[in-house]
Design a protein around this motif. Structure first.
Motif, PDB file in Angstrom:
ATOM      1  N   ALA A 190       0.829  -1.207   0.000  1.00  0.00           N
ATOM      2  CA  ALA A 190       0.000   0.000   0.000  1.00  0.00           C
ATOM      3  C   ALA A 190       0.862   1.254   0.000  1.00  0.00           C
ATOM      4  O   ALA A 190       1.966   1.261   0.540  1.00  0.00           O
ATOM      5  CB  ALA A 190      -0.920   0.007   1.216  1.00  0.00           C
ATOM      6  N   ILE A 194      -3.985   0.608  -2.603  1.00  0.00           N
ATOM      7  CA  ILE A 194      -3.476  -0.720  -2.303  1.00  0.00           C
ATOM      8  C   ILE A 194      -3.197  -1.401  -3.640  1.00  0.00           C
ATOM      9  O   ILE A 194      -4.027  -1.366  -4.553  1.00  0.00           O
ATOM     10  CB  ILE A 194      -4.498  -1.531  -1.488  1.00  0.00           C
ATOM     11  CG1 ILE A 194      -4.765  -0.819  -0.162  1.00  0.00           C
ATOM     12  CG2 ILE A 194      -4.014  -2.961  -1.269  1.00  0.00           C
ATOM     13  CD1 ILE A 194      -5.987  -1.314   0.567  1.00  0.00           C
ATOM     14  N   ILE A 239      -6.717   2.088   5.370  1.00  0.00           N
ATOM     15  CA  ILE A 239      -5.858   1.184   4.600  1.00  0.00           C
ATOM     16  C   ILE A 239      -5.328   0.007   5.421  1.00  0.00           C
ATOM     17  O   ILE A 239      -5.392  -1.127   4.952  1.00  0.00           O
ATOM     18  CB  ILE A 239      -4.730   1.954   3.872  1.00  0.00           C
ATOM     19  CG1 ILE A 239      -5.346   2.723   2.693  1.00  0.00           C
ATOM     20  CG2 ILE A 239      -3.634   1.006   3.384  1.00  0.00           C
ATOM     21  CD1 ILE A 239      -4.378   3.559   1.900  1.00  0.00           C
ATOM     22  N   MET A 291      -6.210  -3.690   4.179  1.00  0.00           N
ATOM     23  CA  MET A 291      -5.144  -4.647   3.827  1.00  0.00           C
ATOM     24  C   MET A 291      -5.355  -5.969   4.573  1.00  0.00           C
ATOM     25  O   MET A 291      -5.231  -7.039   3.988  1.00  0.00           O
ATOM     26  CB  MET A 291      -3.765  -4.078   4.184  1.00  0.00           C
ATOM     27  CG  MET A 291      -3.342  -2.897   3.351  1.00  0.00           C
ATOM     28  SD  MET A 291      -2.266  -3.294   1.995  1.00  0.00           S
ATOM     29  CE  MET A 291      -0.933  -4.146   2.744  1.00  0.00           C
TER      30      MET A 291
END
Length: 158
Positions: free
Chosen positions: A96, A101, A146, A150
């Protein structure tokens, strides 16, 4: 026979061959298609495999073959992570930046991975994906999310 009709016939012959899981190399594909009356170069076979979204996967015995995961009733192999770790075989790396990403896959697998992520976009909190041949870009709803996204992507892909 017109060129378009020939192309449709060879594509259907290739799909049938892959649905029967009888091809582990492009040479085997060339030989099998030759028996059906289609003489194709290795580069043409490679382009056709890419065009129809074929991927090379390993079975439980470790033997590899070209397959069409979205066709010919093979979707169960993708849907149930307990019966097949196919996505973990497709993904090479997940990274990322501050805002995006990026998922690197084996060649020709990015669209399949992107489709799975798009199907789960609400749970993953992503707006959507962009896929090339071997790279997927996932666009998060919020860059602050994020790390959690992820984690969710890694769990989903195995």
């Amino acid at each position: 026979m017109s060129k378009k009709a020939h192309q449709q016939d060879v594509t259907e012959a290739l799909r049938l061959l892959l649905s029967e899981s009888k091809a582990s190399t492009q040479d085997e594909i060339a030989t099998a298609l030759s028996k059906e009356g289609f003489e194709l170069s290795q580069s043409k076979i490679s382009r056709l495999l890419h065009k129809i979204g074929a991927i090379k996967v390993n079975n439980t015995k470790g033997e590899s073959s070209y397959r069409l995961p979205h066709e010919y009733r093979l979707s169960h192999e993708l849907a149930d992570p307990l019966t097949s770790p196919i996505y973990s075989q497709l993904v090479i790396n997940i990274a990322a930046s501050d805002v995006l990403i990026v998922i690197h896959t084996i060649p020709s697998a990015a669209s399949m991975v992107a489709r799975l992520l798009d199907h789960n976009h609400v749970e993953l909190e992503i707006l959507g994906t962009l896929a090339g041949d071997d790279t997927v870009v996932a666009i998060p709803k919020s860059s602050k999310q994020i790390p959690g996204i992820m984690k969710g992507i890694k769990q989903l892909l195995g």
